[in-house]
Design an enzyme around this catalytic site. Structure first.
Site, PDB file in Angstrom:
ATOM      1  N   HIS A   1      37.496  40.582  44.403  1.00 35.48           N
ATOM      2  CA  HIS A   1      36.336  39.406  44.480  1.00 35.48           C
ATOM      3  C   HIS A   1      36.660  38.766  42.814  1.00 35.48           C
ATOM      4  O   HIS A   1      36.265  37.769  42.922  1.00 35.48           O
ATOM      5  CB  HIS A   1      35.013  39.941  44.550  1.00 35.48           C
ATOM      6  CG  HIS A   1      34.840  40.166  46.160  1.00 35.48           C
ATOM      7  ND1 HIS A   1      33.840  41.300  46.388  1.00 35.48           N
ATOM      8  CD2 HIS A   1      35.388  39.469  47.174  1.00 35.48           C
ATOM      9  CE1 HIS A   1      33.717  41.072  47.629  1.00 35.48           C
ATOM     10  NE2 HIS A   1      34.738  40.349  48.095  1.00 35.48           N
TER      11      HIS A   1
ATOM     12  N   ARG B   1      50.870  29.465  61.117  1.00 38.71           N
ATOM     13  CA  ARG B   1      50.382  30.933  61.284  1.00 38.71           C
ATOM     14  C   ARG B   1      49.301  30.786  62.611  1.00 38.71           C
ATOM     15  O   ARG B   1      48.007  30.649  62.429  1.00 38.71           O
ATOM     16  CB  ARG B   1      49.861  31.670  60.124  1.00 38.71           C
ATOM     17  CG  ARG B   1      50.754  31.669  59.101  1.00 38.71           C
ATOM     18  CD  ARG B   1      50.236  32.683  57.739  1.00 38.71           C
ATOM     19  NE  ARG B   1      51.127  32.839  56.967  1.00 38.71           N
ATOM     20  CZ  ARG B   1      51.140  32.240  55.865  1.00 38.71           C
ATOM     21  NH1 ARG B   1      50.417  31.117  55.508  1.00 38.71           N
ATOM     22  NH2 ARG B   1      52.361  32.677  54.925  1.00 38.71           N
TER      23      ARG B   1
ATOM     24  N   ARG C   1      54.948  29.179  64.566  1.00 36.81           N
ATOM     25  CA  ARG C   1      55.288  30.442  64.842  1.00 36.81           C
ATOM     26  C   ARG C   1      54.474  30.850  65.937  1.00 36.81           C
ATOM     27  O   ARG C   1      53.303  31.086  65.847  1.00 36.81           O
ATOM     28  CB  ARG C   1      55.337  31.399  63.431  1.00 36.81           C
ATOM     29  CG  ARG C   1      55.640  32.893  63.727  1.00 36.81           C
ATOM     30  CD  ARG C   1      55.465  33.592  62.405  1.00 36.81           C
ATOM     31  NE  ARG C   1      54.142  33.724  61.901  1.00 36.81           N
ATOM     32  CZ  ARG C   1      53.970  34.174  60.434  1.00 36.81           C
ATOM     33  NH1 ARG C   1      54.955  34.640  59.750  1.00 36.81           N
ATOM     34  NH2 ARG C   1      52.724  34.450  60.227  1.00 36.81           N
TER      35      ARG C   1
ATOM     36  N   ASN D   1      58.544  37.742  52.417  1.00 34.62           N
ATOM     37  CA  ASN D   1      57.460  38.868  52.204  1.00 34.62           C
ATOM     38  C   ASN D   1      57.807  40.260  52.894  1.00 34.62           C
ATOM     39  O   ASN D   1      58.111  41.135  52.157  1.00 34.62           O
ATOM     40  CB  ASN D   1      55.993  38.264  52.586  1.00 34.62           C
ATOM     41  CG  ASN D   1      55.407  37.236  52.043  1.00 34.62           C
ATOM     42  OD1 ASN D   1      56.291  36.551  51.041  1.00 34.62           O
ATOM     43  ND2 ASN D   1      54.451  36.472  52.285  1.00 34.62           N
ATOM     44  N   ASP D   2      58.124  39.965  54.148  1.00 34.46           N
ATOM     45  CA  ASP D   2      58.220  41.227  54.940  1.00 34.46           C
ATOM     46  C   ASP D   2      59.766  41.665  54.545  1.00 34.46           C
ATOM     47  O   ASP D   2      60.159  43.054  54.669  1.00 34.46           O
ATOM     48  CB  ASP D   2      58.169  41.036  56.383  1.00 34.46           C
ATOM     49  CG  ASP D   2      56.745  41.401  56.768  1.00 34.46           C
ATOM     50  OD1 ASP D   2      56.098  42.152  56.468  1.00 34.46           O
ATOM     51  OD2 ASP D   2      56.392  40.677  57.767  1.00 34.46           O
TER      52      ASP D   2
ATOM     53  N   ARG E   1      53.611  46.082  49.573  1.00 37.88           N
ATOM     54  CA  ARG E   1      53.154  44.966  48.671  1.00 37.88           C
ATOM     55  C   ARG E   1      51.475  45.028  48.245  1.00 37.88           C
ATOM     56  O   ARG E   1      51.053  44.965  47.335  1.00 37.88           O
ATOM     57  CB  ARG E   1      53.540  43.544  48.784  1.00 37.88           C
ATOM     58  CG  ARG E   1      52.983  43.015  50.163  1.00 37.88           C
ATOM     59  CD  ARG E   1      53.486  41.643  50.587  1.00 37.88           C
ATOM     60  NE  ARG E   1      52.912  41.182  51.767  1.00 37.88           N
ATOM     61  CZ  ARG E   1      53.545  41.172  52.977  1.00 37.88           C
ATOM     62  NH1 ARG E   1      54.709  42.015  53.089  1.00 37.88           N
ATOM     63  NH2 ARG E   1      53.223  40.760  53.961  1.00 37.88           N
TER      64      ARG E   1
END
Length: 794
Positions: free
Chosen positions: A428, A528, A564, A678-679, A689
């Site tokens: 946060h 996405r 995607r 990323n993957d 990560r």
């Protein structure tokens, strides 16, 4: 109000337990508590006649609850029921609850006027919080309490019932004259008290889980209706990405850069409790400190709402709920009653709660432990009279964790940047700081930082330096300020390199707003869909998907979009598609693998994509592909809906090393491939990560990852285009490196698109290719970053 009888072999034990429980509620709200314990003041034993007398003294029209310790206490209580009037005996319940914990829970619950059955239930669960924390309880097999009053709701928001939405549930449950419980039907956890934030947290309710909401009492139906409505609104939870985006017209008080320099203001020390001296009434001291902390948080909440936004201000509602959490306060009161001073009792209770959060599965929810520690330290400072940790000095603030209160309270005109020792980007405090435009770096670790020493950081390069060359950082600040201003001014111009090569720079989007905010994007290289429809309790229809895709295309001015297909599993569940619990979900049913068993959902999405393709340029992309057989299956599904002639280009994501290594056969017959760095990085380095302990290993500039990207570019079949849509494409220096490797299409986060395009316009691809070739031979991501820094300086 019900009456309570305590039956024990030891009078001293019973009196101490009653004394402790009585401290939990005010005298005016306390139920009648009678003791039947010991044969006399000092002799151990139980007497049925004494128990019968105590039941008579405690008798109420609402009933009597009898709590017992062990052995003959049970027999004596059962015999006592034969001695009392049958009408009285009918309204007596014997409880197997633990004597101390059960009595505390019973007294607190009875004080609210709860019926006998509700008090019995709460007493029986007296050990639940302790068992859940220590991991030795039967949480997984707990049965749902039978009730005619219940509803089932789905958790649709991105990070489940983390602190803010949980606080909304708790606050709502407390408004009604009803006993409200929650059970996680997906995991079997619960039921827990919906009026306790700490107990709601133990449910570990994540996106896609189903909850049973039970209620009893006069306003049970109203409570169920209100919580159902809240769930339909995704618990009024604002996604982190949206929360971090300033509202239109909202001013940022920071520079908005990713680089800073200044004297270190070190505020990473624990609250010093050494000088605290206990007084005669530690319970009162505790209450006074809690009320002072509430006032401070309310002030911070109101200030944050005015200067940052309502979403960020809501963070403090969750912290306020912790200060009024009955389970936490009961634990503190119990410890003080046992002889602990107020700071020690408060610290112990909040440390235990923070540990509970850290044991949750979802990385986002694990980071809520920061909020708990923030509340812990605020009350501790009030108890010992310590000042707030952030001074009015100018410089770079160095903290162990960045809590929301600190991020909201700092003077951004004086604090030139914030350096956080802990890793993690979804806390946060991080959200608030970024919303305010304050330069920020996380994960600097345990580097020694003397107070007042000059420090500088470059979040883009991932570097934090003590006693740096000040001219280097000041130059970087001037250059990046100018770069950002120029980039925004030229955002709509194409990214044409010095030697005349055009690089397409697209935007990754998960909402229509993301598309609208993507200034200068050449389209969307990644829509996405699992995010776009992630709040749905039922699968969207073909028509609903068409409408959403049209809206994104319109927000991008009719530019090309790459959609995607559903990419779920691992850390991305969908409420309308339940998945079984997996030991290692990142290596389980993810992406296209899921839809081999639910092809109808994929077919609906394919129909929607093809329909939109008749109106705007569309590419279709399948995620998490590993084998050629999976590609063949996906293409067959597309062919079955009659897609030929609809103008859809088809591609796959390259996210696993196996796909990169066999790309020459895997991409045969496709129009494009898009590398999800990323993957690909996560799977190549075997590092999650989201796990701060190993996150530094998951660096997209690791030469092993770059070598896989290079292989894809070199070995992809002729005519197949190669794009990158992972986070690596959002890093300006890495974008140049990717262009040097031969990538001609990049898809970045929207705010970075203008900066990426500006950097590419200053790039000579011949030199970039030389730098990329050198990077492939290096031994670490750090060495690659050093190379990029040198190349940029030349």
């Amino acid at each position: 109000m019900i009456g309570i009888v305590v039956v024990s072999h030891s009078r001293a034990l019973a009196e101490a337990a009653v004394g402790l429980a009585s401290e939990m509620v005010s005298e005016g709200d306390r139920p009648v508590i009678e003791i039947a314990a010991g044969l006399d003041e000092t002799t151990f034993g139980t007497d049925a006649a004494a128990v019968a007398e105590a039941i008579g003294a405690a008798d109420s029209a609402d009933g009597v609850l009898v709590l017992l310790d062990l052995g003959s206490a049970v027999l004596s209580a059962e015999m006592a029921l034969e001695f009392v009037d049958p009408e009285v005996a009918e309204r007596v319940k014997l409880s197997s609850a633990p004597l101390v914990e059960g009595l505390v829970a019973a007294v607190v619950t009875a004080s609210t006027g709860a019926p006998l059955d509700a008090v019995l239930e709460e007493a029986s669960r007296g050990l639940a919080g302790k068992q859940d924390h220590l991991g030795d309880g039967p949480a997984a097999t707990q049965a749902v309490v039978a009730s005619d009053n219940f509803v089932e709701v789905a958790v649709g928001n991105e990070h489940g019932l983390h602190a803010r939405p949980a606080a909304k549930v708790v606050g709502l449950a407390r408004r009604f004259d009803a006993r409200v419980t929650l059970t996680n039907l997906t995991t079997g956890r619960g039921p827990v008290d919906a009026g306790s934030l700490s107990m709601v947290a133990t449910l570990n309710a994540q996106q896609g889980h189903r909850l049973r909401v039970g209620a009893s009492g006069p306003e049970a139906q109203d409570a169920l209706a209100a919580i159902s409505a809240l769930a339909e609104r995704d618990f009024d939870d604002v996604p982190a990405a949206q929360a971090a985006r300033p509202s239109v017209g909202q001013s940022k008080s920071g520079s908005g850069l990713d680089v800073a320099i200044g004297p270190a203001i070190v505020a990473d020390r624990d609250v010093d409790l050494a000088g605290y001296r206990a007084g005669e009434n530690e319970q009162q001291r505790m209450q006074d400190a809690r009320r002072a902390s509430e006032e401070q948080l309310r002030t911070l909440r109101d200030q944050t709402a005015k200067t940052v936004g309502d979403a960020e201000a809501a963070i403090f509602d969750a912290q306020l709920a912790l200060l009024d959490d009955s389970v936490v306060l009961d634990s503190v009161a119990e410890e003080i009653g046992g002889g602990a001073n107020a700071p020690r009792a408060w610290k112990s209770a909040l440390d235990a709660l923070a540990s509970s959060f850290e044991g949750l599965d979802d990385p986002y929810q694990r980071e809520r432990a920061q909020d708990v520690r923030s509340v812990r330290d605020r009350v501790l400072r009030a108890l010992v009279g310590a000042a707030e940790p952030v001074s009015a000095d100018a410089g770079v603030l160095v903290v162990r964790e960045l809590d929301a209160a600190t991020a909201a309270a700092v003077d951004a005109e004086r604090i030139t940047g914030i350096a956080v020792r802990a890793a993690g980007t979804t806390g946060h405090g991080v959200i608030v700081a970024r919303s305010r435009g304050i330069p920020l770096i996380t994960g600097i670790g345990e580097v020694e930082v003397p107070p007042g020493a000059l420090v500088g950081f470059d979040a883009r390069a991932g570097s934090f330096v003590v006693n740096p060359d000040a001219n280097v950082f000041r130059t970087a600040i001037r250059e990046r300020t100018a770069e950002r201003e120029t980039a925004l001014a030229d955002a709509e111009q194409p990214a044409v390199t010095v030697d005349g090569q055009t690089i397409q720079v697209f935007a990754n989007v998960g909402s229509v707003q993301d598309a609208a905010d993507a200034r200068g994007a050449d389209g969307s290289g990644l829509v996405r869909t699992e995010v776009l429809f992630g709040d749905r309790q039922v699968a969207p229809t073909v028509e609903e998907q068409v409408e959403a895709f049209r809206a994104i295309a319109a927000a991008l001015g009719g530019k090309p979009i790459t959609i995607r297909t559903w990419d779920i599993g691992g850390d991305k569940p969908l409420p309308f598609l339940a998945q079984g619990k997996e030991a290692n979900p990142f290596l389980g049913q993810r992406g296209i693998r899921v839809f081999r068993r639910r092809p109808e959902l994929l077919r609906d999405q394919l129909r929607a994509i093809c329909q939109v393709a008749l109106e705007t340029p569309v590419q279709l992309m399948f995620p998490m592909v590993t084998t050629a057989e999976e590609v063949a299956w996906a293409l067959a599904e597309l062919a079955d809906i009659g897609s030929s002639g609809w103008g859809v280009k088809v591609g796959i994501m390259v996210e696993v090393p196996a796909a990169a290594l066999r790309i020459s056969s895997l991409a045969e017959g496709l129009d494009f491939v898009s590398i999800g760095t990323n993957d690909l990085t996560q799977y190549t380095t075997a590092a999650d990560r989201g796990n701060s302990a190993v996150a530094p290993l998951a660096d997209g500039l690791d030469p092993a990852v770059l070598q896989l990207i290079d292989r894809v570019v070199r070995e992809v079949p002729a005519g197949v285009e190669v794009a990158v849509c992972g986070d690596l494409a959002s890093d300006p220096a890495a974008a140049v490196l990717l262009a040097g490797l031969g990538i001609r299409e990049l898809s970045a986060v929207g705010p970075q698109v203008p900066v990426i395009k500006s950097r590419l316009r200053r790039t000579d691809l011949t030199e970039a290719a030389k730098t990329a070739a050198h990077a492939l031979t290096l031994t670490s991501a750090t060495a690659v970053r050093d190379l990029l820094d040198r190349s940029q300086a030349e």
